[in-house]
Design an enzyme around this catalytic site. Structure first.
Site, PDB file in Angstrom:
ATOM      1  N   HIS A 217       0.812  -1.226   0.000  1.00 26.29           N
ATOM      2  CA  HIS A 217       0.000   0.000   0.000  1.00 26.29           C
ATOM      3  C   HIS A 217       0.842   1.272   0.000  1.00 26.29           C
ATOM      4  O   HIS A 217       0.331   2.356  -0.257  1.00 26.29           O
ATOM      5  CB  HIS A 217      -0.993   0.002   1.174  1.00 26.29           C
ATOM      6  CG  HIS A 217      -0.369   0.172   2.530  1.00 26.29           C
ATOM      7  ND1 HIS A 217      -0.006  -0.885   3.329  1.00 26.29           N
ATOM      8  CD2 HIS A 217      -0.047   1.277   3.232  1.00 26.29           C
ATOM      9  CE1 HIS A 217       0.488  -0.447   4.471  1.00 26.29           C
ATOM     10  NE2 HIS A 217       0.485   0.878   4.434  1.00 26.29           N
ATOM     11  N   ASP A 250       0.405  -7.721   1.432  1.00 29.45           N
ATOM     12  CA  ASP A 250       0.790  -6.332   1.661  1.00 29.45           C
ATOM     13  C   ASP A 250       2.315  -6.178   1.683  1.00 29.45           C
ATOM     14  O   ASP A 250       2.879  -5.502   2.537  1.00 29.45           O
ATOM     15  CB  ASP A 250       0.190  -5.773   2.954  1.00 29.45           C
ATOM     16  CG  ASP A 250       0.246  -4.244   2.992  1.00 29.45           C
ATOM     17  OD1 ASP A 250       0.402  -3.636   1.914  1.00 29.45           O
ATOM     18  OD2 ASP A 250       0.146  -3.675   4.092  1.00 29.45           O
ATOM     19  N   SER A 332       4.704   2.747   7.623  1.00 37.23           N
ATOM     20  CA  SER A 332       4.440   1.554   6.830  1.00 37.23           C
ATOM     21  C   SER A 332       5.629   1.167   5.963  1.00 37.23           C
ATOM     22  O   SER A 332       6.228   2.008   5.292  1.00 37.23           O
ATOM     23  CB  SER A 332       3.230   1.781   5.921  1.00 37.23           C
ATOM     24  OG  SER A 332       2.038   1.586   6.631  1.00 37.23           O
TER      25      SER A 332
END
Length: 490
Positions: A217, A250, A332
């Site tokens: 993402h 992910d 992230s």
């Protein structure tokens, strides 16, 4: 980040009035000190329901795109933690009273000469005592100096403060030592789509060829013809391209263009050996603040997590490492390290509330519940992406309900898009599983929902043999199953 005062100018202090002859000089009123400028706390939007909000899991990033041409250092498009140049410090008021809160006159009002104080003998006595004390103090000091000088025979042992505190040595096992070694191998990633949208995340050096591991993402906006850059703590910035990305896991791998020859990959640890209570160190760019280091512990293992970036795309599933190290949007894709500096996970998601803390979005700040993809799983995925450009998922060949109220993972009566719920000739069919069966365990792991089962399956590789425990018509059964494989995200 600008620190200039962009608010109303501070009014000048008034001039002191004329001082009468033989009268004490009046002090000019002092303007209030505005103090160091501080970032205002953004307003929290009111809840639409009026009650407590249910928590939800969101990706820990990337930090939303910035609207100015300054990139990650400009003003964000949402009310967040102190956009640049958006905070004037408090204005110094123009007091209407005497400046002390009482009923005095305004600044610049007429000056009133104070009444003379009555003279008496007490003031003279106090002055005499002070003079005597000063004389005595001077006498004592003079005697002390004389005696010290007379006793100085050239063997003085007078000690003086050191000019230096000595060299600062940070052991490899300290947080500072780990950060000093790991930071040069982390990057801040900026991804931008063809329409100019994007954000900021983190990644770390995977090998000497220039491959960087991060979250899917983080780079999703740059997959189809967008722009991707990676910046090292030294300030060196490189263009990059997406090698492969796995939406379900992910995980993504990017590669630096014209990668330098002195890259130092981070050492990968063994996430299966991590224990609750182990120290953790997270590195990332929370809210675009690159090269940020936070610490905590492993607060839980094998935490089933289904996370989403709120875009409506398919969710990511993981059996995550849970940590209380502070993780926020922008962290992230960054490494979660153990106390020795080995990568044990990839920071990916945080616990949040549905009301959110930033402009009503679900990307609120850290509340001490962050989740990382175990590095053993991420390593396998990254290697597949580098080799083929596509992810490979383990599967059982059955559709399960994503409802978490069934007490397990229930095989649905109908598959996705009208397909068979149990794939003909697939692993589940070969093991004798049927629609309506409720899977309650995979090996020794308790399965309480469909997402939990998916996350647990994806910790394995295709071809692994697992033991499935399921319930049918009130009876518990156990069967061995060999996991199949699926390539790609479609």
């Amino acid at each position: 980040m600008s620190t200039e005062n962009e608010g109303t100018e501070v009014p000048p202090a008034p001039s002191a009035p004329p001082v009468p002859v033989d009268a004490p000089a009046a002090s000019a009123p002092q303007a209030s000190d505005a103090g160091a400028p501080t970032t205002p706390i953004p307003p929290v939007p009111p809840s639409t329901s009026g009650g407590a909000q249910d928590p939800e899991l969101v990706h820990a990033g990337p930090t939303p795109a910035y609207g100015s041409a300054e990139g990650a250092g400009g003003a964000p498009q949402y009310p967040g933690p102190g956009p640049e140049g958006a905070w004037p410090p408090p204005q110094v008021p123009s007091y209407a009273d005497g400046g002390a809160g009482g009923a005095g006159g305004a600044w610049g009002s007429s000056y009133q000469q104070p009444a003379p104080k009555p003279k008496n003998g007490r003031g003279g006595l106090v002055a005499a005592i002070l003079v005597a004390a000063l004389v005595a103090g001077g006498l004592g000091g003079g005697l002390g100096y004389t005696l010290a000088k007379n006793n100085d025979n050239g063997s003085s042992t007078t000690l003086s403060a050191s000019d230096s505190g000595g060299s600062v040595k940070r052991d490899a096992g300290t947080v500072a030592g780990v950060a000093q070694k790991a930071l040069p191998s982390t990057v801040t990633i900026e991804a931008e789509s063809t329409s100019g949208e994007g954000g900021t995340g983190t990644g770390f050096v995977f090998d000497t060829e220039g491959h960087i591991v991060t979250n899917n993402h983080v780079v999703a906006d740059a997959v189809d013809g967008g722009k991707l850059t990676a910046t090292f703590p030294s300030g060196k910035k490189f263009d990059a391209e997406v090698v492969g990305h796995a939406q379900g896991y992910d995980v993504a791998v990017i590669k630096l263009k014209n990668a330098p020859s002195d890259l130092k990959p981070l050492t990968l640890g063994n996430s299966d050996q991590v224990a609750v209570g182990d120290s953790t160190i997270a590195i990332g760019a929370p809210f675009g603040l690159s090269n940020t280091v936070t610490t905590g512990i492993i607060s839980a293992k094998n935490r089933p997590v289904a996370s989403s970036d709120g875009s409506g795309s398919n969710a990511s599933y993981m059996s995550a490492l849970q940590t209380d190290a502070s993780i926020n949007p922008g962290n992230s894709g960054g490494p979660l390290l153990d106390a020795q500096g080995n990568v044990i996970g990839i920071n990916s998601a945080i616990q949040s509330t549905s009301s959110g803390g930033l402009g009503g979005t679900s990307q609120s700040g850290s509340i001490g519940l962050g989740f990382a993809i175990p590095i053993n799983q991420a390593k396998y995925v990254a290697q597949q992406l580098i080799q083929t450009g596509k992810p490979v998922y383990a599967k059982i060949g059955a559709s399960v309900s994503l409802d978490d109220s069934s007490g397990g993972a229930k095989i649905t009566e109908e598959g996705a898009s009208g397909s068979d719920p149990v794939e003909a000739g697939g692993p589940a069919a070969k093991a004798g599983l049927k629609p309506g069966d409720v899977i309650t365990k995979l090996d020794d792991s308790v399965i309480d929902s469909g997402p939990t089962l998916i996350g647990e399956i994806w910790t394995h590789k295709p071809g692994d043999k697992v033991k499935i425990t399921y319930e049918r018509s009130g009876q518990t059964h156990t069967v061995d199953l060999t996991l199949g494989s699926r390539t790609g995200d479609s």
